[in-house]
Motif scaffolding. Structure first.
Motif, PDB file in Angstrom:
ATOM      1  N   GLU A 163       0.731  -1.134   0.374  1.00  0.00           N
ATOM      2  CA  GLU A 163       0.297  -0.015   0.010  1.00  0.00           C
ATOM      3  C   GLU A 163       0.765   1.465   0.255  1.00  0.00           C
ATOM      4  OE1 GLU A 163       1.844   0.236   4.330  1.00  0.00           O
ATOM      5  OE2 GLU A 163       0.631  -1.384   2.319  1.00  0.00           O
ATOM      6  N   GLU A 190      -1.239   8.214  -0.265  1.00  0.00           N
ATOM      7  CA  GLU A 190      -1.106   9.696  -0.815  1.00  0.00           C
ATOM      8  C   GLU A 190      -2.483  10.452  -0.160  1.00  0.00           C
ATOM      9  OE1 GLU A 190      -0.412   8.842  -4.380  1.00  0.00           O
ATOM     10  OE2 GLU A 190       1.083   8.026  -4.990  1.00  0.00           O
ATOM     11  N   LYS A 221      -6.167   9.184   0.158  1.00  0.00           N
ATOM     12  CA  LYS A 221      -6.094   8.410  -0.477  1.00  0.00           C
ATOM     13  C   LYS A 221      -5.065   7.032  -0.292  1.00  0.00           C
ATOM     14  CE  LYS A 221      -4.482  10.390  -4.962  1.00  0.00           C
ATOM     15  NZ  LYS A 221      -4.224  10.827  -5.952  1.00  0.00           N
ATOM     16  N   LYS A 233      -3.270   3.830  -2.814  1.00  0.00           N
ATOM     17  CA  LYS A 233      -2.791   3.057  -4.044  1.00  0.00           C
ATOM     18  C   LYS A 233      -2.772   1.775  -3.249  1.00  0.00           C
ATOM     19  CE  LYS A 233       0.377   3.654  -6.277  1.00  0.00           C
ATOM     20  NZ  LYS A 233       1.704   4.275  -7.257  1.00  0.00           N
ATOM     21  N   HIS A 281      -4.914  -0.420  -7.488  1.00  0.00           N
ATOM     22  CA  HIS A 281      -6.219  -0.264  -7.240  1.00  0.00           C
ATOM     23  C   HIS A 281      -6.619   0.856  -6.861  1.00  0.00           C
ATOM     24  CE1 HIS A 281     -10.444   0.557  -6.803  1.00  0.00           C
ATOM     25  NE2 HIS A 281     -10.546   0.466  -5.864  1.00  0.00           N
ATOM     26  N   THR A 282      -6.684   2.382  -5.854  1.00  0.00           N
ATOM     27  CA  THR A 282      -6.995   3.161  -5.773  1.00  0.00           C
ATOM     28  C   THR A 282      -8.110   3.249  -4.507  1.00  0.00           C
ATOM     29  OG1 THR A 282      -5.057   4.750  -7.137  1.00  0.00           O
ATOM     30  CG2 THR A 282      -6.445   6.340  -5.567  1.00  0.00           C
ATOM     31  N   LYS A 338     -10.190   6.065  -2.784  1.00  0.00           N
ATOM     32  CA  LYS A 338      -9.818   7.146  -2.296  1.00  0.00           C
ATOM     33  C   LYS A 338     -11.209   8.474  -1.376  1.00  0.00           C
ATOM     34  CE  LYS A 338      -9.233   8.858  -7.188  1.00  0.00           C
ATOM     35  NZ  LYS A 338      -9.316   9.245  -8.468  1.00  0.00           N
TER      36      LYS A 338
END
Length: 815
Positions: A518, A521, A524, A526, A567-568, A570
């Motif tokens: 992981e 950021e 969120k 990623k 996959h992100t 958010k």
């Protein structure tokens, strides 16, 4: 009748006793004598009695087989006992025991049970001619069923020669299961008669006599073949015949074929024959054999096989080629030619890539091994790849395939529909079927490719099918492993459409979860993960699931397609989170991977009050600057002074050039100021500059004279250089705002003073420059006392380098 039977039994017993008494006298070491009413050999299925007479007075007992089994016997008299055997079916052993004072050994009897002989039948004889003088007659027959006894047989022969002399003799047979007999006859014998006599302990049998004419059963000896001499299409075979024969047959075949007779075989009269066998295939291993025959009689036995290779020819057919590309890597594949189309041993392959736009793109420079089945080629769109196979005789026809895959643009090139995977019972093969379109191109074909998931370039396999085919069987599928594939529609060796599929045989849920990483950021995260190892997937992975749980126990699931690896997530709220993943197949969801934890922090935001407090003074300052023209002008001057690199050198001005030409006196005339100044400034100041003898003749004399009131016409006439605007601010009394004035003069001429001047003149000018610098700093240090917003300070005229040289570096020295 009963009296006669009883009498016969008594007679048998008495006879047996007499015999055994004689045996006992001869062999006194035995404690008893044992015998059978039917003898030691009996026919199977019969019944008889076994007697035992003891040599001492004792209580005897009878046993059968081994280990001995006690039998319930009957007592015949004080010394004899007996046992009745009913329907015997196999060989048996009987024994009697008695405890005698002399410790004599017990006695025993072996009974053999069998069948009577059947009449021998199916007598068959062959006359093998060794040479022109004699031969050997070999006969075989069928003895009938097994008697389970010791049998013997002999062949009885009667011969008739050309002189009608008869001879009769017997020949012992060889073998028991398949009896046979052989005997030698001379070439004068024409007829023979044979029959079989068979015997065993239960009786004998004689077969029916069989008569033969030797010419009807004559067989030549086996021919011998020499090593054939072969070209690519023909072999020459040499055959040696021990006896001259009238017929010769030669057969040939390859390893996978049946025997084929040579059409050239026919009547032969010599003992050595040479035959040519044609219509053969190049580079094939052929086996040859031969047999011969007289004008009548039997064919000889086949000779031993002799093998030979035909010579090579250039390959007759192009290779079956296919092309694959993945991630800017491309590779061409081909299948090995079978031995019939290769026509020789392949020694290498050649590959080239051709583009219609740029011509020949690639040709292999190194030899491609004969064991290779694929080769890496440069990645090229809309190109044609050509592959050849080479043997010792030449190249195969070129096999071409285009590198681009064109998508279907009309119903004429519809891809295969309804692709179905059906696993067979052995779990190692899969039937792939599809629904074809009637509008497919007339010369189109199908290609089915498959490979283990993730190993396309390494383990690609394919099969080429016709236009009318709609299914294919894929073999060699490993259980619990996922395979990817596609069905292509080809038109002129170019792929025009395709349909992809995945397939596996036995499936299960994945054994482990994917490995997760992981990256946080802001608000969120990623998520990236790697594939599960092939042996632990349990088949084809259909989807992934990301699970996210915060510190309050709220959990969310995010389904992800199997093709993605990132996959992100958010808009996460500030909290501590736990994240894990699972993978799923058609059989279910696998276990969780190792959980990872991360934290989303609260974003720091500036207070709106603090922002307003900082922005208000800046906005006020900008408004003031915009409203005050004088301040704008002064800031502009300051800005120009900072940009030192943009100020040209005044030494290149016209005034400086003219000064060097005059070499005399230079007058610097100061025009009167339009503004009121102090009394000292209104008085004229005259400075005489004389040329020193030892100085350069290029020194100019500078004269400063007061200018009172002149008209513009006279002023323009007396000025030697163009008019310019000279801006100067004087501050004689900083305590009084009335003494702070601005000098604005648009008609002031300032002379350029050459750097080649006397030392005393340098001192005076240095003092004046220091005073001007102090005044300029005072000018920038404060605003004038009068309202600068209502009476802006304006500048007129034009400042040119031909009139003044501005040295801005002095501005900052005293600031």
């Amino acid at each position: 009748m009963a009296t006669m039977s009883q009498t016969w039994t008594i007679f048998t017993v008495v006879t047996g006793l007499a015999v055994q008494m004689c045996i006992g006298e001869k062999y006194p070491e035995k404690s008893c004598a044992i015998w059978s009413s039917h003898g030691p050999v009996v026919q199977r299925g019969t019944s008889f009695t076994v007697y035992c007479t003891f040599n001492c007075k004792c209580k005897g007992s009878m046993y059968s087989d081994h280990p001995p089994t006690l039998q319930s016997h009957n007592v015949f008299n004080s010394t004899t006992i007996y046992f009745n055997v009913t329907n015997i079916t196999k060989n048996r052993t009987y024994s009697c025991q008695c405890k005698c004072p002399s410790h004599l050994d017990p006695c025993g009897l072996d009974i053999s049970a069998g069948y009577l002989l059947e009449r021998p039948e199916n007598i068959s004889c062959i006359y093998k001619v060794k040479d022109n003088e004699s031969g050997v007659v070999s006969c075989t027959w069928n003895r009938g069923r097994d008697t389970f006894l010791r049998n013997s047989s002999k062949l009885c022969v009667r011969t008739v020669s050309k002189s009608h002399a008869d001879t009769e003799f017997n020949v012992s047979s060889r073998g028991t299961d398949f009896p046979s007999a052989s005997f030698t006859v001379t070439s004068s014998v024409q007829l023979i008669s044979v029959w079989v006599l068979a015997q065993n302990p239960l009786g004998s049998q004689v077969s029916i006599p069989i008569n033969y004419t030797l010419s009807d059963i004559a067989m030549p000896s086996t021919p011998a073949l020499g090593q054939p001499e072969c070209s690519s299409r023909e072999c020459i075979v040499k055959v040696e015949l021990p006896v001259k024969a009238q017929h010769l047959e030669i057969q040939y075949r390859t390893e996978a074929q049946t025997w084929t007779s040579s059409p050239d075989s026919g009547v032969q009269m010599s003992s050595v024959q040479v035959q040519s066998i044609s219509s053969l295939e190049p580079y094939m291993l052929y086996h040859f054999r031969a047999r011969s025959k007289f004008s009548s009689g039997l064919w000889s036995q086949w000779s031993a096989n002799i093998s030979s290779w035909t010579q090579e020819e250039a390959p007759a057919k192009e290779l079956d080629v296919w092309y694959a590309e993945l991630a800017s890597k491309s590779r061409v594949y081909w299948k090995e030619l079978n031995i019939s189309t290769a026509r020789g041993k392949i020694i290498e392959y050649n590959v080239s890539v051709y583009s219609q736009n740029s011509g020949l793109v690639f040709v292999n420079t190194e030899s491609i091994s004969a064991d290779a089945r694929n080769y890496s080629v440069p990645f090229c769109t809309d190109c044609e790849v050509t592959v050849w196979a080479r043997n010792s005789k030449g190249l195969s026809p070129p096999a071409r395939i285009k590198t681009h895959h064109t998508k279907a643009k009309s119903t004429q090139f519809e891809p295969p529909q309804d692709v179905v995977r059906q696993v067979t019972a052995d779990n190692h093969s899969v039937t792939i079927s599809w629904r074809k379109h009637d509008t497919a191109p007339l010369h189109s074909a199908y290609v089915l490719e498959w490979y283990p998931e993730g190993h396309k370039l390494e383990e690609l396999r394919w099969v080429r099918l016709g236009r009318k085919d709609n299914h294919a069987v894929v073999t060699g599928i490993k259980p619990f492993e996922c395979y990817e594939g596609a069905v292509y529609v080809l038109n002129n060796k170019s792929s025009v459409s395709r349909t992809r599929f995945t397939v596996s045989t036995l499936e299960s849920a994945p054994e482990v979860g994917p490995s997760v990483q992981e990256t946080v950021e802001g608000n969120k995260v990623k998520v990236t993960w790697t594939e599960i190892p092939t042996g632990q997937r349990g088949g084809c992975v259909t989807s992934y699931t990301i699970y996210l749980e915060n510190n309050s126990g709220q959990r969310r699931a995010y389904p992800i397609p199997a093709s993605k690896r990132m996959h992100t997530i958010k808009d996460l709220s500030p909290a501590s989170y736990s994240l894990w993943m699972t993978a799923s197949t058609a059989k279910g969801e696998g276990p969780e991977c190792q959980k990872v934890k991360f934290f989303i922090q609260q974003e720091t935001q500036l207070s709106p009050l603090l922002v307003c407090a900082v922005a208000a003074p800046i906005a006020l300052f900008l408004v003031c600057v915009y409203q005050c023209s004088a301040l704008k002008q002064r800031l502009w001057v300051y800005f120009q002074c900072v940009m030192l690199d943009d100020v040209p050198d005044p030494a290149n001005s016209k005034w400086a050039q003219q000064c060097t030409q005059e070499k005399g006196k230079m007058n610097l005339q100061l025009p009167p100021s339009n503004s009121s100044v102090t009394k000292e400034e209104e008085e004229p100041i005259l400075v005489d500059v004389e040329e020193l003898p030892k100085q350069s003749s290029d020194i100019c004399t500078l004269t400063l004279s007061p200018q009172t009131s002149r008209s513009p016409e006279s002023e323009l006439a007396t000025l030697a250089y163009p008019l310019t605007t000279y801006i100067k601010s004087f501050s004689h009394d900083s305590d009084s705002s009335d003494h702070t004035q601005t000098s604005l003069d648009t008609n002031t001429t300032v002379g350029y003073i050459s750097s080649h001047r006397p030392e005393n003149m340098d001192e005076e000018y240095q003092e004046e420059e220091e005073e001007e610098e102090e005044e300029f700093v005072d000018m920038l240090g404060f605003f004038p006392s009068h309202n600068i917003f209502t009476e802006p300070l304006e500048f007129g005229g034009k400042l040119t380098l031909n009139a003044v040289k501005i040295n801005c570096s002095d501005i900052f020295q005293n600031s």
